[in-house]
Design a protein around this motif. Structure first.
Motif, PDB file in Angstrom:
ATOM      1  N   CYS A  19      25.274  32.520  38.363  1.00 27.32           N
ATOM      2  CA  CYS A  19      26.034  32.014  37.223  1.00 27.32           C
ATOM      3  C   CYS A  19      25.492  30.673  36.743  1.00 27.32           C
ATOM      4  N   LEU A  69      38.592  35.223  51.812  1.00 24.11           N
ATOM      5  CA  LEU A  69      38.596  34.182  50.788  1.00 24.11           C
ATOM      6  C   LEU A  69      38.883  32.825  51.428  1.00 24.11           C
ATOM      7  N   THR A  90      35.427  30.568  48.406  1.00 25.21           N
ATOM      8  CA  THR A  90      36.006  30.141  47.135  1.00 25.21           C
ATOM      9  C   THR A  90      35.280  28.944  46.528  1.00 25.21           C
ATOM     10  N   VAL A 126      31.884  32.315  45.359  1.00 26.19           N
ATOM     11  CA  VAL A 126      32.434  32.910  44.141  1.00 26.19           C
ATOM     12  C   VAL A 126      31.911  32.220  42.878  1.00 26.19           C
ATOM     13  N   GLY A 129      30.291  34.709  40.311  1.00 28.38           N
ATOM     14  CA  GLY A 129      31.253  35.165  39.319  1.00 28.38           C
ATOM     15  C   GLY A 129      32.216  36.140  39.964  1.00 28.38           C
ATOM     16  N   GLN A 130      33.423  36.233  39.427  1.00 27.15           N
ATOM     17  CA  GLN A 130      34.476  36.984  40.094  1.00 27.15           C
ATOM     18  C   GLN A 130      34.168  38.468  40.252  1.00 27.15           C
ATOM     19  N   GLU A 131      33.660  39.092  39.194  1.00 22.20           N
ATOM     20  CA  GLU A 131      33.420  40.536  39.266  1.00 22.20           C
ATOM     21  C   GLU A 131      32.413  40.877  40.361  1.00 22.20           C
ATOM     22  N   ALA A 170      31.558  38.881  42.881  1.00 18.37           N
ATOM     23  CA  ALA A 170      32.081  38.425  44.166  1.00 18.37           C
ATOM     24  C   ALA A 170      32.995  39.465  44.798  1.00 18.37           C
ATOM     25  N   ASP A 171      33.710  40.210  43.977  1.00 16.00           N
ATOM     26  CA  ASP A 171      34.631  41.219  44.500  1.00 16.00           C
ATOM     27  C   ASP A 171      33.919  42.488  44.961  1.00 16.00           C
ATOM     28  N   TRP A 211      42.052  40.868  50.418  1.00 15.79           N
ATOM     29  CA  TRP A 211      41.048  40.728  49.364  1.00 15.79           C
ATOM     30  C   TRP A 211      40.239  42.019  49.300  1.00 15.79           C
ATOM     31  N   THR A 212      40.054  42.564  48.118  1.00 18.64           N
ATOM     32  CA  THR A 212      39.383  43.859  47.938  1.00 18.64           C
ATOM     33  C   THR A 212      39.910  44.862  48.976  1.00 18.64           C
TER      34      THR A 212
END
Length: 543
Positions: free
Chosen positions: A305, A398, A403, A407, A411-413, A415-416, A465-466
């Protein structure tokens, strides 16, 4: 020889296997279960009865990826692990230096790189405590070091030093070295100038590491970064008979030196085999395909990112990894590849696929360690190629590292999509677990608590998480025991370990309670009552 009869608790044989209620060990080997064990116990001339008292006996844990020599050496220097500020670290270094005036170099580990923005630590901070002797501290990722000015001077690092291959010398605005060195090319500049750690320190370190593991129920460890001098240390410890647990050595392949390393690797394997110690093997070669995401050296298909380092770092450029993997595979070694980013995972899979095509079918059990990011297009390739995904369940949470550092870089997408353990297992891939100790805790129960919850110790986030990647407890416990044994070719031993069945080596751990009946957050505190290796109690916890 005295036989040992275990009863009075749950004897767990692994996922999908029926539990047993009693077990008999004789000559270091499991000889019978249940009624047959009871009957044989009655006939035994010498018998020790062990009452499990409601406890839980299972195959001992294995650690599929760790650095035990590094971990054991941490106690041989200043105590910087766990310090929560630069000031605390510097004070600990100063106290150690004052207490050890005759040590020419001061080595320590592992400091928390997130204590300073971007992980950029200044040599002058250490100079305030120790100006006259070199100080070298490893970050807990073991990809970074923080040194003082004297260490930079002795390593010949100054403003005119060019950027090394596969490394970064972090600099001040005027070009002078700051004191933080990242990745091997830079780190090695210091370690090449430093003396080899004394043999007795290394012997103590191996004993210390083994005792650490036994207290956590572990009897087999993959040392995933072994250089020629380390082989000498392991051989000496094995000859002395002081190795507390079973070790397999993964011989480090360096792209700057390969293929000239291959004859030395072959010689190391031959020397270990010639010794014939049941505690030591050396049938693996370790590759690094990339670095780590926290320093933006993990190799990604899409850029970071920040775009600071764009796609990260590929340790082996072009076809060089594929060529090296093909060579060591042809020599009969097991391949073990560190691959964090999705680009590195793809490169590793491609290299393994190429070796299979070139060298033909055999039982090779290649390993990709970490697999933090796996692209959808590569998910099924693990099972198709017979690749073992050796993952670190403790990292799938997390926490602050995730965090604050990970992440934001992914980026969030993206990272998940990290640590897809359940997805890989469901695809048919072999899943084993490791800790990467001392990078993170070497206690399997710590990692298992995360594997079955995807939550921090505080229960965050609710539901995990996930959550689709949460593992069934039986599968998770297998991943830290029987699956590591499969990774380690335990089935080829005269008495295989990693299983509870007649003919298997009596390598098991006794827990104070059935972990399947506990909340995930309770697992780290579950007491290890005892750890057995080949029928011998190598660790006994407090009653």
């Amino acid at each position: 020889m005295t036989a040992i009869h275990f009863s009075g608790g749950t004897i767990w044989r692994g996922a999908g296997e029926p539990a047993a209620r009693s077990l008999l060990v004789d000559g270091g080997v499991i000889v019978a279960l249940d009624d047959a064990a009871d009957a044989a116990a009655e006939r035994a001339e010498q018998l020790e009865r062990v009452e499990l008292d409601g406890g839980f006996l299972m195959p001992s844990f294995g650690d599929g990826h760790a650095h035990p020599l590094f971990g054991g050496l941490e106690a041989e220097g200043p105590a910087v692990r766990g310090r929560t500020s630069v000031e605390e670290i510097v004070a600990a270094v100063g106290e150690y230096a004052a207490a050890h005036p005759d040590e020419e170099w001061i080595f320590g580990a592992s400091y928390d790189p997130s204590l300073v923005e971007e992980g950029l630590f200044d040599a002058r901070w250490l100079d305030a405590a120790v100006p006259d002797r070199p100080v070298v501290l490893r970050a807990y990722d073991y990809h970074t070091v923080w040194v003082n000015s004297r260490a930079l001077e002795l390593a010949g690092i100054d403003a005119s030093t060019p950027e090394p291959v596969l490394g970064e010398i972090c600099r001040r605005a005027d070009g002078s070295p700051l004191g933080t060195l990242r990745e091997w090319g830079a780190v090695d500049l210091v370690f090449d100038a430093a003396p080899v750690r004394p043999a007795e320190q290394r012997m103590r370190a191996l004993v210390r590491a083994g005792e650490y593991y036994l207290a956590r129920g572990v009897t087999w460890v993959q040392d995933a970064w072994v250089e020629p001098g380390d082989v000498d240390s392991y051989l000496e410890a094995a000859e002395r008979g002081i190795l507390p647990v079973r070790f397999n050595l993964a011989l480090y392949a360096d792209p700057r030196r390969f293929p000239a390393q291959l004859p030395t690797m072959l010689d190391s394997r031959e020397r270990v085999q010639a010794l014939g110690s049941p505690m030591l093997t050396a049938h693996t070669v370790k590759f690094f395909a990339d670095g780590v995401i926290e320093s933006e050296t993990g190799a990604l298909l899409e850029p970071y990112c920040s775009a600071l380092h764009k796609h990260g770092m590929s340790v082996w450029e072009g076809e060089s990894l594929a060529e090296a993997v093909r060579a060591v595979d042809a020599a009969g070694f097991q391949v073990h590849i560190h691959a964090i980013g999705d680009a590195a995972v793809r490169q590793a899979l491609d290299a393994i696929e190429g070796a299979i095509a070139a060298n033909g079918p055999r039982d090779r059990r290649p390993v990709i360690a970490h697999a933090q990011l796996v692209d959808d297009a590569d998910l099924d390739r693990f099972a198709e190629l017979g690749v073992i995904a050796c993952m670190q369940p403790l990292w799938a949470q997390l926490d602050g590292l995730m965090t604050v550092l990970t992440v934001p870089r992914l980026g969030q997408e993206r990272a998940d999509r990290q640590y897809r353990m359940a997805s890989l297992e469901a695809s048919g891939a072999a899943l084993s677990f490791g800790s990467d100790w001392p990078v993170s805790s070497g206690a399997p129960l710590d990692g298992l608590a995360i594997a079955v919850s995807r939550q921090t110790a505080d229960g965050v986030p609710a539901g995990g998480w996930t959550p689709a990647e949460i593992l069934d407890p039986a599968i998770a416990f297998d991943a830290y025991s029987a699956s590591v044994a499969h990774q380690g070719f335990a089935d080829r031993a005269a008495a295989p370990w990693g299983r509870i069945e007649p003919g298997a080596s009596a390598d098991f751990v006794v827990l104070a309670a059935d972990p399947r009946q506990l909340a995930p957050a309770e697992l780290p505190a579950l007491a290890i009552r005892s750890t057995y290796l080949a029928g011998s109690p190598r660790y006994r916890g407090a009653a």
